[in-house]
Design an enzyme around this catalytic site. Structure first.
Site, mmCIF file in Angstrom:
data_model
loop_
_atom_site.group_PDB
_atom_site.id
_atom_site.type_symbol
_atom_site.label_atom_id
_atom_site.label_comp_id
_atom_site.label_asym_id
_atom_site.label_seq_id
_atom_site.Cartn_x
_atom_site.Cartn_y
_atom_site.Cartn_z
ATOM 1 C CG ASP A 17 92.361 68.636 82.148
ATOM 2 O OD1 ASP A 17 91.524 69.209 81.433
ATOM 3 O OD2 ASP A 17 92.105 67.635 82.836
ATOM 4 C CD GLU A 43 82.158 70.159 79.899
ATOM 5 O OE1 GLU A 43 83.359 70.371 80.194
ATOM 6 O OE2 GLU A 43 81.785 69.942 78.734
#
Length: 271
Positions: free
Chosen positions: A61, A50
């Site tokens: 995040d 990724e």
């Protein structure tokens, strides 16, 4: 012809082992270092990569990846640059699947149809856009399909049996199970909770299930590898590189060294 992602996941299933899915941020801490880490991931043991698209507001995040996004943007990170880095990676590696991960705004600004065509040309195999729910994905999914790019949706502990069919109905590649109700790189879910969730998701789809968020150590990765088709680790790798750089050590060696240990844990989990 099977996609790179389907081919790799099928091969892992045939070998009766989970895959190690590694996340790194493009351009963190700079383009050259980021490219070196990216290029070295397959040899270190990553089965699927990724690759993060730097964005100004990475709200899903935790601190490690938020800081990585900030460093990447300060280093001149851009979506165009990320695609150029994927193209450079492809000159050395034609087999390892690459999934771009990030947020929809830059893709929308590029134009979904043009972006998917350009991403496929660069060698991208899949997309994870954490802020694009199934109900809003109709303007992107046709372009993904037209360019053989898998679109990977997220499921969470709050995705119940009524919600799961909506999420997985248009998914391809694999299903990403976010194992905690929170941000990346923070708490970890119990093995029991992960096992139950994977079993529940698999009642709604034949796609492989990869589990991420909160996995930091080879031991945790091995535990999850016994329960799921793939183990996703990101924040720990990003943090290892950053800590090494701050200490005057080699961030590339630190990141790839951790990946090698994670890969050892994942690959030995079912033996």
């Amino acid at each position: 012809m099977m996609s790179r992602l389907a081919t790799r996941l099928s091969s892992l299933a045939a070998d009766n082992r989970a895959g190690l899915v590694t996340y790194v941020m493009g351009f963190d801490p700079d383009r050259a270092t980021s490219q070196a880490i990216f290029d070295g991931l397959p040899a270190a043991g990553a089965d699927i990569i990724e690759f993060g698209m730097p964005f100004t507001d990475p709200m899903a995040d935790g601190p490690a990846i938020q800081w990585a996004a900030g460093r990447a943007l300060e280093a001149g990170g851009s979506l165009r640059g990320v695609l150029e880095m994927v193209a450079a990676f492809r000159k050395k590696d034609a087999a390892t699947p690459v999934v771009l991960m990030g947020y929809y705004n830059p893709v929308y600004a590029w134009g979904p149809e043009k972006f998917c065509a350009d991403a496929a040309r660069a060698g991208v195999d899949g997309l994870i856009l954490v802020d694009l729910p199934p109900e809003e994905a109709d303007e992107l999914l046709p372009s993904c399909r037209a360019n053989d790019i898998d679109f990977i949706f997220l499921t969470t502990p709050t995705s119940d049996d009524a919600r799961l069919p909506v999420i997985v109905g248009n998914a391809s590649g694999f299903v990403y199970y976010v194992s905690i109700a929170g941000i990346t790189g923070t708490a970890s879910a119990s093995n029991q909770a992960i096992g139950d969730a994977v079993a529940r998701i698999k009642r709604h789809t034949s796609l492989p299930v990869c589990v991420g968020f909160g996995i930091k150590t080879p031991e945790q990765a091995a535990d999850v590898a016994r329960l799921a088709d793939g183990v996703v680790v990101g924040s720990a790798i990003v943090a290892a590189a950053d800590e090494a750089k701050k200490a005057g050590a080699d961030p590339v060696a630190a990141a790839l060294g951790l990946v090698a240990k994670l890969a050892e844990g994942v690959r030995g989990a079912r033996k």
